[in-house]
Design a protein around this motif. Sequence first.
Motif, PDB file in Angstrom:
ATOM      1  N   LEU A 406       3.491   7.128  33.377  1.00  0.00           N
ATOM      2  CA  LEU A 406       3.690   8.533  33.740  1.00  0.00           C
ATOM      3  C   LEU A 406       5.129   8.975  33.494  1.00  0.00           C
ATOM      4  O   LEU A 406       5.375  10.128  33.086  1.00  0.00           O
ATOM      5  CB  LEU A 406       3.287   8.764  35.194  1.00  0.00           C
ATOM      6  N   LEU A 407       6.087   8.073  33.702  1.00  0.00           N
ATOM      7  CA  LEU A 407       7.478   8.406  33.359  1.00  0.00           C
ATOM      8  C   LEU A 407       7.589   8.682  31.864  1.00  0.00           C
ATOM      9  O   LEU A 407       8.268   9.629  31.435  1.00  0.00           O
ATOM     10  CB  LEU A 407       8.415   7.265  33.757  1.00  0.00           C
ATOM     11  N   ARG A 408       6.908   7.891  31.076  1.00  0.00           N
ATOM     12  CA  ARG A 408       6.957   8.066  29.629  1.00  0.00           C
ATOM     13  C   ARG A 408       6.212   9.330  29.197  1.00  0.00           C
ATOM     14  O   ARG A 408       6.450   9.849  28.099  1.00  0.00           O
ATOM     15  CB  ARG A 408       6.376   6.831  28.929  1.00  0.00           C
ATOM     16  N   SER A 409       5.301   9.803  30.047  1.00  0.00           N
ATOM     17  CA  SER A 409       4.578  11.041  29.703  1.00  0.00           C
ATOM     18  C   SER A 409       5.389  12.284  30.047  1.00  0.00           C
ATOM     19  O   SER A 409       4.986  13.400  29.707  1.00  0.00           O
ATOM     20  CB  SER A 409       3.239  11.082  30.450  1.00  0.00           C
ATOM     21  N   GLY A 410       6.522  12.098  30.724  1.00  0.00           N
ATOM     22  CA  GLY A 410       7.379  13.241  31.024  1.00  0.00           C
ATOM     23  C   GLY A 410       7.666  13.468  32.489  1.00  0.00           C
ATOM     24  O   GLY A 410       8.504  14.317  32.835  1.00  0.00           O
ATOM     25  N   LEU A 411       7.009  12.769  33.397  1.00  0.00           N
ATOM     26  CA  LEU A 411       7.294  12.929  34.821  1.00  0.00           C
ATOM     27  C   LEU A 411       8.676  12.369  35.164  1.00  0.00           C
ATOM     28  O   LEU A 411       9.174  11.459  34.494  1.00  0.00           O
ATOM     29  CB  LEU A 411       6.239  12.207  35.672  1.00  0.00           C
ATOM     30  N   GLU A 412       9.251  12.898  36.228  1.00  0.00           N
ATOM     31  CA  GLU A 412      10.489  12.388  36.791  1.00  0.00           C
ATOM     32  C   GLU A 412      10.194  11.931  38.218  1.00  0.00           C
ATOM     33  O   GLU A 412       9.209  12.373  38.835  1.00  0.00           O
ATOM     34  CB  GLU A 412      11.559  13.482  36.816  1.00  0.00           C
ATOM     35  N   PRO A 413      11.021  11.048  38.786  1.00  0.00           N
ATOM     36  CA  PRO A 413      10.779  10.634  40.183  1.00  0.00           C
ATOM     37  C   PRO A 413      10.676  11.811  41.142  1.00  0.00           C
ATOM     38  O   PRO A 413       9.961  11.730  42.151  1.00  0.00           O
ATOM     39  CB  PRO A 413      11.982   9.740  40.494  1.00  0.00           C
ATOM     40  N   GLY A 414      11.353  12.921  40.831  1.00  0.00           N
ATOM     41  CA  GLY A 414      11.300  14.080  41.725  1.00  0.00           C
ATOM     42  C   GLY A 414      10.201  15.070  41.398  1.00  0.00           C
ATOM     43  O   GLY A 414      10.041  16.083  42.106  1.00  0.00           O
ATOM     44  N   SER A 415       9.419  14.810  40.351  1.00  0.00           N
ATOM     45  CA  SER A 415       8.313  15.713  40.008  1.00  0.00           C
ATOM     46  C   SER A 415       7.319  15.789  41.156  1.00  0.00           C
ATOM     47  O   SER A 415       7.030  14.794  41.820  1.00  0.00           O
ATOM     48  CB  SER A 415       7.593  15.222  38.747  1.00  0.00           C
ATOM     49  N   THR A 416       6.775  17.014  41.365  1.00  0.00           N
ATOM     50  CA  THR A 416       5.848  17.230  42.480  1.00  0.00           C
ATOM     51  C   THR A 416       4.413  16.919  42.059  1.00  0.00           C
ATOM     52  O   THR A 416       3.946  17.391  41.019  1.00  0.00           O
ATOM     53  CB  THR A 416       5.937  18.675  42.974  1.00  0.00           C
ATOM     54  N   LEU A 417       3.726  16.127  42.904  1.00  0.00           N
ATOM     55  CA  LEU A 417       2.335  15.757  42.643  1.00  0.00           C
ATOM     56  C   LEU A 417       1.489  16.099  43.869  1.00  0.00           C
ATOM     57  O   LEU A 417       1.970  16.020  45.011  1.00  0.00           O
ATOM     58  CB  LEU A 417       2.215  14.253  42.361  1.00  0.00           C
ATOM     59  N   PRO A 418       0.215  16.462  43.669  1.00  0.00           N
ATOM     60  CA  PRO A 418      -0.669  16.760  44.807  1.00  0.00           C
ATOM     61  C   PRO A 418      -1.249  15.470  45.407  1.00  0.00           C
ATOM     62  O   PRO A 418      -1.988  14.740  44.745  1.00  0.00           O
ATOM     63  CB  PRO A 418      -1.764  17.618  44.185  1.00  0.00           C
ATOM     64  N   CYS A 419      -0.898  15.179  46.628  1.00  0.00           N
ATOM     65  CA  CYS A 419      -1.467  14.012  47.318  1.00  0.00           C
ATOM     66  C   CYS A 419      -2.478  14.533  48.341  1.00  0.00           C
ATOM     67  O   CYS A 419      -2.120  14.916  49.459  1.00  0.00           O
ATOM     68  CB  CYS A 419      -0.372  13.194  48.011  1.00  0.00           C
ATOM     69  N   THR A 420      -3.734  14.567  47.930  1.00  0.00           N
ATOM     70  CA  THR A 420      -4.804  15.058  48.801  1.00  0.00           C
ATOM     71  C   THR A 420      -5.479  13.882  49.493  1.00  0.00           C
ATOM     72  O   THR A 420      -5.327  12.729  49.096  1.00  0.00           O
ATOM     73  CB  THR A 420      -5.828  15.826  47.966  1.00  0.00           C
ATOM     74  N   ALA A 421      -6.237  14.192  50.535  1.00  0.00           N
ATOM     75  CA  ALA A 421      -6.931  13.128  51.265  1.00  0.00           C
ATOM     76  C   ALA A 421      -7.983  12.469  50.394  1.00  0.00           C
ATOM     77  O   ALA A 421      -8.181  11.242  50.443  1.00  0.00           O
ATOM     78  CB  ALA A 421      -7.560  13.682  52.528  1.00  0.00           C
ATOM     79  N   THR A 422      -8.658  13.264  49.563  1.00  0.00           N
ATOM     80  CA  THR A 422      -9.662  12.732  48.641  1.00  0.00           C
ATOM     81  C   THR A 422      -9.579  13.504  47.340  1.00  0.00           C
ATOM     82  O   THR A 422      -8.982  14.586  47.265  1.00  0.00           O
ATOM     83  CB  THR A 422     -11.092  12.857  49.201  1.00  0.00           C
ATOM     84  N   THR A 423     -10.200  12.949  46.307  1.00  0.00           N
ATOM     85  CA  THR A 423     -10.345  13.663  45.048  1.00  0.00           C
ATOM     86  C   THR A 423     -11.634  13.206  44.391  1.00  0.00           C
ATOM     87  O   THR A 423     -12.084  12.066  44.601  1.00  0.00           O
ATOM     88  CB  THR A 423      -9.150  13.424  44.106  1.00  0.00           C
ATOM     89  N   ASN A 424     -12.257  14.096  43.618  1.00  0.00           N
ATOM     90  CA  ASN A 424     -13.544  13.800  43.013  1.00  0.00           C
ATOM     91  C   ASN A 424     -13.405  13.809  41.499  1.00  0.00           C
ATOM     92  O   ASN A 424     -12.873  14.746  40.915  1.00  0.00           O
ATOM     93  CB  ASN A 424     -14.577  14.838  43.459  1.00  0.00           C
ATOM     94  N   VAL A 425     -13.896  12.738  40.867  1.00  0.00           N
ATOM     95  CA  VAL A 425     -13.868  12.633  39.404  1.00  0.00           C
ATOM     96  C   VAL A 425     -15.282  12.339  38.928  1.00  0.00           C
ATOM     97  O   VAL A 425     -15.811  11.239  39.176  1.00  0.00           O
ATOM     98  CB  VAL A 425     -12.907  11.536  38.930  1.00  0.00           C
ATOM     99  N   ASP A 426     -15.883  13.331  38.272  1.00  0.00           N
ATOM    100  CA  ASP A 426     -17.249  13.191  37.743  1.00  0.00           C
ATOM    101  C   ASP A 426     -18.216  12.654  38.799  1.00  0.00           C
ATOM    102  O   ASP A 426     -19.035  11.766  38.530  1.00  0.00           O
ATOM    103  CB  ASP A 426     -17.246  12.261  36.519  1.00  0.00           C
ATOM    104  N   GLY A 427     -18.107  13.181  40.014  1.00  0.00           N
ATOM    105  CA  GLY A 427     -19.022  12.789  41.080  1.00  0.00           C
ATOM    106  C   GLY A 427     -18.600  11.571  41.866  1.00  0.00           C
ATOM    107  O   GLY A 427     -19.211  11.238  42.887  1.00  0.00           O
ATOM    108  N   LYS A 428     -17.546  10.876  41.429  1.00  0.00           N
ATOM    109  CA  LYS A 428     -17.050   9.711  42.148  1.00  0.00           C
ATOM    110  C   LYS A 428     -15.891  10.148  43.038  1.00  0.00           C
ATOM    111  O   LYS A 428     -14.916  10.729  42.567  1.00  0.00           O
ATOM    112  CB  LYS A 428     -16.581   8.639  41.151  1.00  0.00           C
ATOM    113  N   GLN A 429     -16.009   9.884  44.333  1.00  0.00           N
ATOM    114  CA  GLN A 429     -14.949  10.284  45.254  1.00  0.00           C
ATOM    115  C   GLN A 429     -13.939   9.136  45.436  1.00  0.00           C
ATOM    116  O   GLN A 429     -14.310   8.000  45.684  1.00  0.00           O
ATOM    117  CB  GLN A 429     -15.522  10.670  46.620  1.00  0.00           C
ATOM    118  N   PHE A 430     -12.682   9.483  45.276  1.00  0.00           N
ATOM    119  CA  PHE A 430     -11.593   8.544  45.521  1.00  0.00           C
ATOM    120  C   PHE A 430     -10.823   9.015  46.750  1.00  0.00           C
ATOM    121  O   PHE A 430     -10.673  10.212  46.996  1.00  0.00           O
ATOM    122  CB  PHE A 430     -10.638   8.486  44.322  1.00  0.00           C
TER     123      PHE A 430
END
Length: 639
Positions: A406-430
């Motif tokens: 992800l650092l190589r994709s352009g993110l920085e340590p201070g970049s903001t990311l959404p940390c949700t309680a759950t997330t759904n990917v193609d019907g699979k809940q993480f």
Amino acid sequence: MRRLSAVLALVPLVLVSACSGDAAEEDGAPPDDLATDLAAGLELTAAAVGTDKEEDVASGAGLADVAFVGQDVSEVAEEYVEVVAGMNGIAPTVEGEVSGDAITLTWSWPVVEGEEPWTYETTAEVGEDGDSWAVVWDRTVVEPSLKKNDTLEATTVPARRGEIRGAGGKVLVTERPVFRYGIDRVQVSGAKAAASARELAALVGIDVAPYVAAVKAAGDRAFVEAITYREDEVPPAVRRTALDIEGALAMADEIALAPTREFAAPILGRVGPVTAEMIEEDPDAYEIGDIVGISGLQQRYDEQLRGSDGRVVEAANPNRARGRELFRVQATDGETLALTLDERLQTAAESLLADVGPASAIVALRPSDGSILAAANGPGTEGLNHATYGQFAPGSTFKIVSSLALLRSGLEPGSTLPCTATTNVDGKQFKNYDDYPSSALGDVPFSTAVAQSCNTAFISQRGELGKGDLAGAAAALGLGIDHDLGFPAYFGQVPPPASETEAAADLIGQGKILASPMVMATVIASVQEGAVVVPRLVEQVDVEAPDVEALTRTEADQLRGMLRQVVTEGSGSALADVPGAPVIAKTGTAEFERDGRIETHAWMVAAQGDLAVAVFVELGESGSQTAGPILEEFLRAAG
């Protein structure tokens, strides 16, 4: 002089021409055929000793074409077999030539294969027996110094096995005193031998039926080993009562052993009697009775460690206490195998795992040169080498790799990311792990997502990675590229994801991602070193670093900063007060299914100074709760 080579094949000997008194008068010397037949007969008879042809040659079949002065050929054959039987299957080459009125025999015994043979000459006097030439038999025909009742005996002089040494040249494996308990078939036979075997097996706690079968099948002069104990580990009951069993014997010996029974056992392997399978696979290298490496490094480097046995040939006599030496080939001791293992750290790691019930492992290595200092397996592995060859989902410890991608994709340590309680990917809940702090939910810096190990934040960035980006980041940290390190080593896998769900799981060290404790120690070692680290254990094996997209200084600094934050404010906070240099770390929990239930692997990796460590427990609560305390104790012990 006329030289004639002996016939080697085990075929009936045919007298080519008659030897008559008239011939003696015409020539004045024994015929060449007599020298040929004598040499060939001696050679054939010696080669048959100990085989199913021995009975035939002992009755005189091998020397049937040779006449002897005043003796029947069967008498000579029987005495000759007695003289050479102690050579234990070593068969000579014999050449005969007529020399004046006698026969000169040149003997060549291959006492040790590949070494100079034992070669000498003897003289066989010749006389007339009626109308024919005949040989005057005496034991000096076999060896010129033999006296009455002397026999030849070849005894193996065992080579001393090479030591295995660790860091600083410390001896790890060397020959140590043992007692070998077994049944001596010389003392007991038949049904009584089987009964004694049954009693001994029950006493020492081995499977009864196979041991009884082995004793029954053994020859009348065999010692059939049941078990070997270190000198100071013989159970009191065995020491006290074993020798009361008829035919039981305790033989003092020395065997290549580590400091303790458990010390790096799955990796070092063990030494013992050669197996039937090994003999069948390589009959030129092994024979019954050989003591060889039968597992681990002891087996892989057996040729180097084993050396080569010597032999001594003596003239033995029942009227003398000691034999008279005739010839000797010195044993060549085995060579040392040098390893990087540190005895103190290996012992500390094994001590920490001793009471861990599930399968477990600790690997510690030095980032500056990749030297593996400890590779310990807990008792729950049941002898398997999980430390360097285990193949498990690494869970969130793999987020070190994902972070680099992800650092190589352009993110920085201070970049903001959404940390949700759950997330759904193609019907699979993480979701995040069960005790994830609610205060770390919401929009958080990338560094916080790493420190708190937020699964959903990492999964939210899956679209930022292109094909091969994750595998490339893994390679830059030493994961996913195989090397032959000279010992069993698994470097993990990062296969292309087959679906969006799998791509999401891969980012958090699930899906089809697999790793060993060794390679996860390598990953954090590469971060600490700022360059890809290749583990090494066997000093004589050199492996070049792989051709990968190298870590930049900035990437290494960013990764070290985020992994330090794991310790200062995240899931690895228990390591914050470990004395010494600052610790960087990452916890990991990986779910897997077993018998219809969802279980979890517990992981934690850390680096401090020039030390990188991975701890793995196959079944645990979480990385921080199960693996964390073990890792903390190890770092304190190593300091």
